[in-house]
Design an enzyme around this catalytic site. Structure first.
Site, short mmCIF file in Angstrom:
data_model
loop_
_atom_site.label_atom_id
_atom_site.label_comp_id
_atom_site.label_asym_id
_atom_site.label_seq_id
_atom_site.Cartn_x
_atom_site.Cartn_y
_atom_site.Cartn_z
N HIS A 140 2.32 6.79 9.91
CA HIS A 140 2.82 5.28 9.28
C HIS A 140 4.23 5.55 8.87
CE1 HIS A 140 2.62 1.53 6.77
NE2 HIS A 140 1.77 1.41 7.45
N ASP A 218 -1.73 11.80 3.57
CA ASP A 218 -1.65 10.52 3.65
C ASP A 218 -3.09 9.87 4.02
OD1 ASP A 218 -1.84 7.60 3.83
OD2 ASP A 218 -0.28 7.54 5.33
N GLN A 221 -6.33 5.31 5.13
CA GLN A 221 -7.36 4.97 6.11
C GLN A 221 -8.61 5.79 5.90
OE1 GLN A 221 -7.05 2.40 7.97
NE2 GLN A 221 -5.03 1.95 7.67
N LYS A 244 -7.76 -1.19 1.00
CA LYS A 244 -8.25 -0.89 2.11
C LYS A 244 -9.73 -0.28 1.99
CE LYS A 244 -3.82 0.53 4.45
NZ LYS A 244 -3.37 -0.71 5.30
N CYS A 384 3.18 -0.56 11.80
CA CYS A 384 4.12 0.39 11.34
C CYS A 384 4.18 1.84 11.53
CB CYS A 384 3.87 0.44 9.63
SG CYS A 384 3.97 -1.39 9.00
#
Lengths: 427, 130
Positions: A140, A218, A221, A244, A384
């Site tokens: 991202h 990261d 998700q 999220k 993104c």
């Protein structure tokens, strides 16, 4: 109320879909009760943000009606209640992800801010000209641009792991990069927001550490849909976001090793992050508050705690099994639909609940617009991830992504809406 | 019949007019729609104060491609001074479909790139009176 469901089937498993009780779960999400043009909402944009259960909404309302106050330096009883609620949110995060210490948990505005904190505070102090930062072509923008900025400020170089045709990263390429001996940091996503690829992050972190490099993951998700064990992953930095994961917007979490945080200069400065302030200089508060300047997102942290309670009650293993089954079913239905091409890992086994696709002759924006006529909410965008779009040879993809409340009927509605969109363009 | 994806929109999308290259041209520009990453370029030939020829290059959604195609038919032959001052209202009226706020940039991308080519200024076309 943990459900026992199939966790291994590669085939669309009706037991996983039904046994999980997603129909029952839907009752907890008020927005899913609403009807648009007399028809229910088919919400398949969960990788962008998830809907919020009543328990989170009630917690936010209760906080503001019964506990609202500023934290930490208040002596009055309300401030003590608010401080207790805020700090117990931190403990709840630690337990949920099997992290080691509360002082290694920093509340941020989101995953983007967490990565910026590391890139600016750690990166600008410790990166040197000639150092390499390894990212991948599936990142991202939030895990690319902060490193570009840190590289520009320090003379470090950004290098990219390639994405194979099956949507995976090559560990051999990682080893080759690490063998060059000048890699300072590896910054990779746990789960791709476009391809759904689940990267072997524990293995990646292990290899980075063996080569003397730090690792940032990261997890934006991953946290909403996988059982994430931060002790097992052992990353130096792990960033994720609340909205999220059924929580409110405006709160994220950065997990970081205390010994690194101790060496890093503050990111934002001002109130709450100091020990003492003299006329010309200041000293810093202890961890984690050294990195939490200004009034914190108190209500959001309390709301995030409620979201974690909700996810925990469902059981992350059950959520993963359910979304795995939904993803397998979606891949099967889309593969059987004319004019559809799919991106990412061909099997749902190594893929999170994200399916990017293209319709022949119809731009993704037009796909999303036409699907919206059937109340089917998907995302059409570069997501993104423009370097990944270039790798895939497209400017954008259409993307359906799942939450715990999605059911097989949502996938059926998606397929029907796709067929209607194709009729419009063929007409 | 869909309000947005009318026959003529889809017809222009599938067979866009005046797409291609003009190797010899007087003006050119290139623009990106930051929302979706769609790209559109234009090359323009001027003669006697008018747009003598024009070609678009790029790719995008049905709305942006149809808008470029339909605009090209109006722009060829138009006085340069007039073309340089066309506003969002002109484009939306020419399109003749209800364009939502989120698709507005799709509809206006071709006009933006033409204005950029003719005036050197790359801002989004406003509505009349803005």
């Amino acid at each position: 109320m943990k459900h026992v469901v199939c966790r291994t089937s590669e085939e669309p498993c009706q037991e996983c879909l039904v046994g999980f009780g997603a129909e029952k779960i839907r009752e907890d999400f008020p927005i899913l009760w609403t009807k648009v043009h007399g028809k229910p909402l088919v919400y398949l944009d969960n990788a962008a943000t998830t809907q919020k259960p009543q328990a989170v909404l009630d917690t936010l309302m209760r906080y503001y009606t019964e506990e609202n106050s500023n934290v930490h330096r208040g002596v009055h009883f309300l401030s003590q209640v608010a401080t207790q609620s805020y700090e117990s949110g931190r403990t709840r995060v630690r337990q949920f992800l099997n992290a080691s210490h509360d002082r290694e948990i920093i509340f941020t505005r989101g995953a983007t801010e967490g990565i910026n904190l590391v890139a600016q505070s750690y990166g600008r102090k410790h990166l040197r000209a000639g150092d390499e930062v390894i990212v991948s072509a599936m990142e991202h923008h939030s895990n690319i641009v902060p490193w570009q900025q840190a590289a520009a400020a320090t003379g470090a170089q950004l290098r990219y792991l390639e994405v194979a045709d099956d949507g995976t990263l090559s560990l051999e390429q990682l080893d080759a990069e690490l063998a060059r001996g000048d890699v300072a940091l590896v910054a990779l996503t746990h789960v791709s927001n476009v391809l759904g690829t689940i990267n072997p992050v524990a293995e990646i972190v292990h290899r980075a550490h063996d080569a003397g490099a730090l690792a940032l993951i990261d997890g934006a998700q991953a946290v909403p849909q996988l059982e994430v064990d931060l002790t097992a992953i052992d990353a130096d930095f792990y960033a994720w976001t609340g909205h999220k994961a059924l929580g409110p917007t405006g709160v994220g979490v950065l997990h970081a090793r205390a010994e690194l945080l101790e060496q890093m200069p503050p990111f934002l400065s001002g109130g709450d992050m100091i020990a003492t302030v003299e006329a010309q200089s200041s000293s810093w508060n202890e961890l984690p508050w050294k990195f939490e300047a200004g009034t914190s997102m108190i209500a959001q942290v309390v709301g995030l705690g409620a979201a974690i309670d909700y996810l925990d009650a469902l059981g992350m293993a059950n959520i993963r099994a359910h979304e795995h089954a939904l993803t397998a079913y979606t891949l099967e239905r889309l593969s059987a639909t004319d004019g559809v091409s799919l991106f990412g890992p061909p099997s749902a086994e190594h893929r999170g609940g994200v399916v990017s696709f293209a319709l022949e002759g119809i731009h993704p924006h037009d796909v999303a617009e036409l699907l919206s006529r059937s109340n089917v909410c998907i995302r059409a965008s570069h997501h993104c991830a423009q370097p990944l779009m270039r790798r895939l040879g497209v400017v954008a993809t259409a993307r359906a992504s799942f939450g715990p409340y999605n059911v097989a009927a949502d996938v059926d509605a998606l397929i029907e809406a796709i067929e209607r969109a194709q009729e419009v363009f063929e007409g | 019949m869909d309000d947005l994806y009318r026959d003529f929109i889809l017809e222009h999308y599938k067979r866009p007019r005046n797409f291609g290259e003009l190797p010899e041209h007087d003006h050119d520009a290139h623009e990106v729609n930051p929302l979706c990453g769609d790209e559109l370029g234009v090359q323009i030939v001027i003669a006697d104060g008018r747009i003598a020829d024009l070609r678009f290059q790029g790719h995008g959604c049905a709305i942006s491609q149809a808008a470029a195609s339909m605009a090209s038919e109006e722009l060829i032959g138009m006085e340069v001074d007039e073309a340089a001052t066309l506003d969002a209202g002109w484009m939306l009226e020419l399109l003749g479909i209800p364009v939502s706020a989120t698709r507005r940039k799709c509809a206006l991308l071709s006009l933006k790139v033409v204005r950029h080519a003719l005036t050197g200024e790359g801002s989004w076309p406003g509505d009349p009176g803005n």
